[in-house]
Structure formats: C-alpha cells, structure tokens
Design a protein around this motif. Structure first.
Motif, PDB file in Angstrom:
ATOM      1  N   LEU A   9      78.700 -20.606 -31.788  1.00 54.37           N
ATOM      2  CA  LEU A   9      78.797 -21.973 -31.302  1.00 54.37           C
ATOM      3  C   LEU A   9      77.755 -22.844 -31.986  1.00 54.37           C
ATOM      4  O   LEU A   9      76.637 -22.427 -32.213  1.00 54.37           O
ATOM      5  CB  LEU A   9      78.578 -21.992 -29.780  1.00 54.37           C
ATOM      6  N   ALA A  10      78.152 -24.069 -32.305  1.00 57.62           N
ATOM      7  CA  ALA A  10      77.241 -24.988 -32.980  1.00 57.62           C
ATOM      8  C   ALA A  10      76.073 -25.336 -32.071  1.00 57.62           C
ATOM      9  O   ALA A  10      76.184 -25.317 -30.854  1.00 57.62           O
ATOM     10  CB  ALA A  10      77.992 -26.270 -33.366  1.00 57.62           C
ATOM     11  N   PRO A  56      88.881 -18.963 -16.633  1.00 57.83           N
ATOM     12  CA  PRO A  56      88.722 -20.289 -17.253  1.00 57.83           C
ATOM     13  C   PRO A  56      87.429 -21.001 -16.882  1.00 57.83           C
ATOM     14  O   PRO A  56      86.946 -21.845 -17.637  1.00 57.83           O
ATOM     15  CB  PRO A  56      89.943 -21.058 -16.733  1.00 57.83           C
ATOM     16  N   ASP A  57      86.863 -20.682 -15.705  1.00 56.93           N
ATOM     17  CA  ASP A  57      85.639 -21.350 -15.286  1.00 56.93           C
ATOM     18  C   ASP A  57      84.380 -20.766 -15.910  1.00 56.93           C
ATOM     19  O   ASP A  57      83.297 -21.330 -15.754  1.00 56.93           O
ATOM     20  CB  ASP A  57      85.505 -21.275 -13.758  1.00 56.93           C
ATOM     21  N   VAL A  58      84.507 -19.657 -16.582  1.00 59.49           N
ATOM     22  CA  VAL A  58      83.345 -18.960 -17.138  1.00 59.49           C
ATOM     23  C   VAL A  58      82.892 -19.602 -18.447  1.00 59.49           C
ATOM     24  O   VAL A  58      83.695 -19.880 -19.332  1.00 59.49           O
ATOM     25  CB  VAL A  58      83.676 -17.465 -17.360  1.00 59.49           C
ATOM     26  N   GLY A  59      81.571 -19.824 -18.543  1.00 62.73           N
ATOM     27  CA  GLY A  59      81.009 -20.387 -19.769  1.00 62.73           C
ATOM     28  C   GLY A  59      80.074 -19.458 -20.512  1.00 62.73           C
ATOM     29  O   GLY A  59      79.698 -19.727 -21.653  1.00 62.73           O
ATOM     30  N   ILE A  60      79.669 -18.347 -19.864  1.00 66.93           N
ATOM     31  CA  ILE A  60      78.764 -17.369 -20.461  1.00 66.93           C
ATOM     32  C   ILE A  60      79.360 -15.982 -20.263  1.00 66.93           C
ATOM     33  O   ILE A  60      79.734 -15.625 -19.142  1.00 66.93           O
ATOM     34  CB  ILE A  60      77.368 -17.407 -19.804  1.00 66.93           C
ATOM     35  N   VAL A  61      79.447 -15.197 -21.328  1.00 66.83           N
ATOM     36  CA  VAL A  61      79.996 -13.838 -21.238  1.00 66.83           C
ATOM     37  C   VAL A  61      79.043 -12.877 -21.938  1.00 66.83           C
ATOM     38  O   VAL A  61      78.659 -13.098 -23.091  1.00 66.83           O
ATOM     39  CB  VAL A  61      81.392 -13.738 -21.877  1.00 66.83           C
ATOM     40  N   VAL A  71      85.641 -15.676 -27.293  1.00 60.88           N
ATOM     41  CA  VAL A  71      85.967 -16.908 -28.005  1.00 60.88           C
ATOM     42  C   VAL A  71      85.675 -18.126 -27.130  1.00 60.88           C
ATOM     43  O   VAL A  71      86.084 -18.193 -25.970  1.00 60.88           O
ATOM     44  CB  VAL A  71      87.453 -16.910 -28.418  1.00 60.88           C
ATOM     45  N   GLY A  72      84.932 -19.074 -27.676  1.00 57.56           N
ATOM     46  CA  GLY A  72      84.708 -20.332 -27.001  1.00 57.56           C
ATOM     47  C   GLY A  72      83.697 -20.304 -25.878  1.00 57.56           C
ATOM     48  O   GLY A  72      83.488 -21.318 -25.209  1.00 57.56           O
ATOM     49  N   ARG A  73      83.069 -19.153 -25.627  1.00 58.90           N
ATOM     50  CA  ARG A  73      82.034 -19.053 -24.608  1.00 58.90           C
ATOM     51  C   ARG A  73      80.700 -18.694 -25.246  1.00 58.90           C
ATOM     52  O   ARG A  73      80.658 -18.099 -26.313  1.00 58.90           O
ATOM     53  CB  ARG A  73      82.372 -17.967 -23.579  1.00 58.90           C
ATOM     54  N   GLU A 140      76.122 -11.050 -36.793  1.00 61.93           N
ATOM     55  CA  GLU A 140      77.250 -11.079 -37.721  1.00 61.93           C
ATOM     56  C   GLU A 140      78.588 -11.143 -36.992  1.00 61.93           C
ATOM     57  O   GLU A 140      79.561 -11.716 -37.495  1.00 61.93           O
ATOM     58  CB  GLU A 140      77.196  -9.859 -38.632  1.00 61.93           C
ATOM     59  N   SER A 141      78.635 -10.560 -35.781  1.00 59.46           N
ATOM     60  CA  SER A 141      79.872 -10.599 -34.999  1.00 59.46           C
ATOM     61  C   SER A 141      80.130 -11.969 -34.388  1.00 59.46           C
ATOM     62  O   SER A 141      81.264 -12.269 -34.001  1.00 59.46           O
ATOM     63  CB  SER A 141      79.823  -9.547 -33.882  1.00 59.46           C
ATOM     64  N   GLY A 142      79.086 -12.803 -34.288  1.00 56.50           N
ATOM     65  CA  GLY A 142      79.254 -14.137 -33.739  1.00 56.50           C
ATOM     66  C   GLY A 142      78.659 -14.360 -32.376  1.00 56.50           C
ATOM     67  O   GLY A 142      78.927 -15.383 -31.740  1.00 56.50           O
ATOM     68  N   PHE A 143      77.844 -13.422 -31.890  1.00 55.88           N
ATOM     69  CA  PHE A 143      77.166 -13.631 -30.620  1.00 55.88           C
ATOM     70  C   PHE A 143      76.118 -14.733 -30.758  1.00 55.88           C
ATOM     71  O   PHE A 143      75.620 -15.007 -31.863  1.00 55.88           O
ATOM     72  CB  PHE A 143      76.489 -12.341 -30.154  1.00 55.88           C
TER      73      PHE A 143
END
Length: 274
Positions: A9-10, A56-61, A71-73, A140-143
């Motif tokens: 995420l940016a 859908p309500d989750v923002g942190i995983v 994706v997207g969190r 590298e995985s995107g975390f």
C-alpha cells in the motif's frame, strides 16, 4: 506465544507514515526513510490458521509469512523470531536452540516449539541470519509490516536468557524490517513494552488477550491507537460486547477462536466490535 495479497500500500493510502531521523538517541535508526503504521482504529482479522477472504469491514489482516498478504488491506506478516515454528525444529542448527541436560528447552504451552538461544551475541547474529531472509520475503510478498512472536521467550528459559538478550536480537530484527520498508510490531511481552519501543524500535503492537490479562493499557500507553488486539472465545473475562465498550479497549479489536480456523470450520469464530 499465546498463539500464534496484493501490492504494498502506498504511504498515503493508509494515513500515518512514520519517518525516523538518523540522529535519534533512544531508538535505532532504520535504513529505510519511512514505514507505514497500521491504520488507527481499523478492524483487524488474525488469520494465522489459514488465509481466507477478509470480511468487508476489515482493514488489517495478519497472516503467516508462508501466506500471501491480503489484497487491499494493511497486511502484517507473522514471524516466529524467538522460538522454532511447529515442524521446523530440524531446520535449525542445534547450537542455536536452548538446551538443558542435553534436551531442547520447550515452550510449556506449545510442546512443538523450542526456544532459540539468544544468550550470546554470536548466537543472536546467527539467529538473525536465519530470520532476516524471512523478513525480506515478507517485504517481497507485499506485506506492510511484520510481527515478531515470542519476545518473552526469556521468561521460559529458567534464567538462561534475559530481557536484555531478547531486546538485543529484537533490535537487529526491527532494523532489518525497517531496512525493507516494513513497520515492526511488538508481539505480546506487555511487561517490556516501553523498553521494546524505545530501545528496540518497535512501531506498534499485536497483542493477544490483553483484556483477559488486564494488559491493554500497557500497550496503549506506548503505542496509542496502534494496538491490534485479539481476544479468544475460550478465555473471555466477560462478554465480548462488554469488552468492546470498556474505556481501555483497543480500537482495533477482534474476537477469534483459539485455533484461528477458517470459515466453514465448525469451530470458526470471527466477531468485531459494534
């Protein structure tokens, strides 16, 4: 240990970016210019038992390092930095595992986890050589961040290891995380929160059962709203709805089943406040 994808995420996408000045005296200066903290108050999910599509309500995983980020969190990568993971004892050199009377010292709550020996600088460096590539792999995985479990392993060592030993290793691991653009999360170890933040450089906390053990305030006093909290159904001190209303309840709080099962499992529990 009580327990245990998308592109990065940016910096602006999830608000707070923390920039560390190289001249700070209390905490080690990372090689990266900035890391992104978890979004304050975002609903979390703790998916160490298996990855699945978040609510859908989750923002942190949070997921294990062997999984892909959500994706997207905002995604936190779980790394067992101070004990062996279940099934991975054979991949560790014997001289890096704490022993007593010729046998591995085992976590009494997790009989398939042996304590890593942090008692000397040489051993700590060798442990960091193993864990370092895992941290790099998370990046590298995107975390977005990494949490290091079992910071409190010294309390199970019978005096063979000290808080200072684990802080020294943690400092190296946090520096590595920062160098790869990852925020570093303190996992449990409430009794050492101030020290782990100021000396090792941790940015936020991932905590289990802070309500059950009356520890939530110890984390909030240091990390403010950047505390990701998990409570478990088998050890609730009072109904979850009441925990959510407590004045000291972390804003990012989730109720999970102890084994962190996936949806469809009869034991699966996932509940958010409100």
């Amino acid at each position: 240990m009580i327990h245990r994808v998308g592109s990065r995420l940016a910096l602006g996408a999830l608000a707070l970016a923390v920039v560390f000045a190289s001249g700070c005296s209390a905490r080690p200066a990372p090689e990266a210019d900035a890391v992104v903290l978890p979004p304050a108050g975002a609903a979390p999910d703790y998916q160490l038992g298996g990855a699945y599509e978040p609510d859908p309500d989750v923002g942190i995983v949070a997921r294990d390092r062997t999984s892909e980020p959500a994706v997207g969190r905002y995604s936190v990568c779980y790394v067992n930095g101070f004990q062996t993971q279940p099934g991975e004892r054979g991949s560790w050199p014997d001289d890096l595992v704490l022993t007593r009377d010729g046998s591995d010292v085992i976590d009494p709550d997790w009989p398939d986890e042996a304590l890593l020996d942090t008692s000397t600088a040489e051993r700590r460096a060798s442990i960091a050589d193993v864990v370092g590539p895992w941290i790099e792999g998370c990046a590298e995985s995107g975390f977005d961040a990494v949490e290091f479990d079992n910071l409190d392993s010294y309390t199970r060592s019978g005096g063979a290891m000290t808080l200072e030993d684990n802080v020294a290793l943690a400092t190296t691991l946090v520096r590595t995380a920062h160098a790869h653009g990852l925020a570093a999360g303190q996992k449990n170890a409430a009794e050492a929160t101030a020290r782990l933040h100021s000396d090792a450089g941790f940015d936020f906390a991932v905590v289990e059962e802070c309500a059950a053990y009356d520890e939530c305030g110890a984390y909030a006093d240091v990390y403010g709203p950047h505390v990701i909290a998990i409570e478990y159904t088998d050890a609730l001190p009072r109904p979850f709805a009441e925990l959510c209303e407590a004045p000291d309840a972390p804003a990012s709080l989730v109720l999970r089943d102890r084994d962190l099962t996936v949806p469809g499992d009869p034991e699966h529990v996932f509940e958010l406040c409100g």
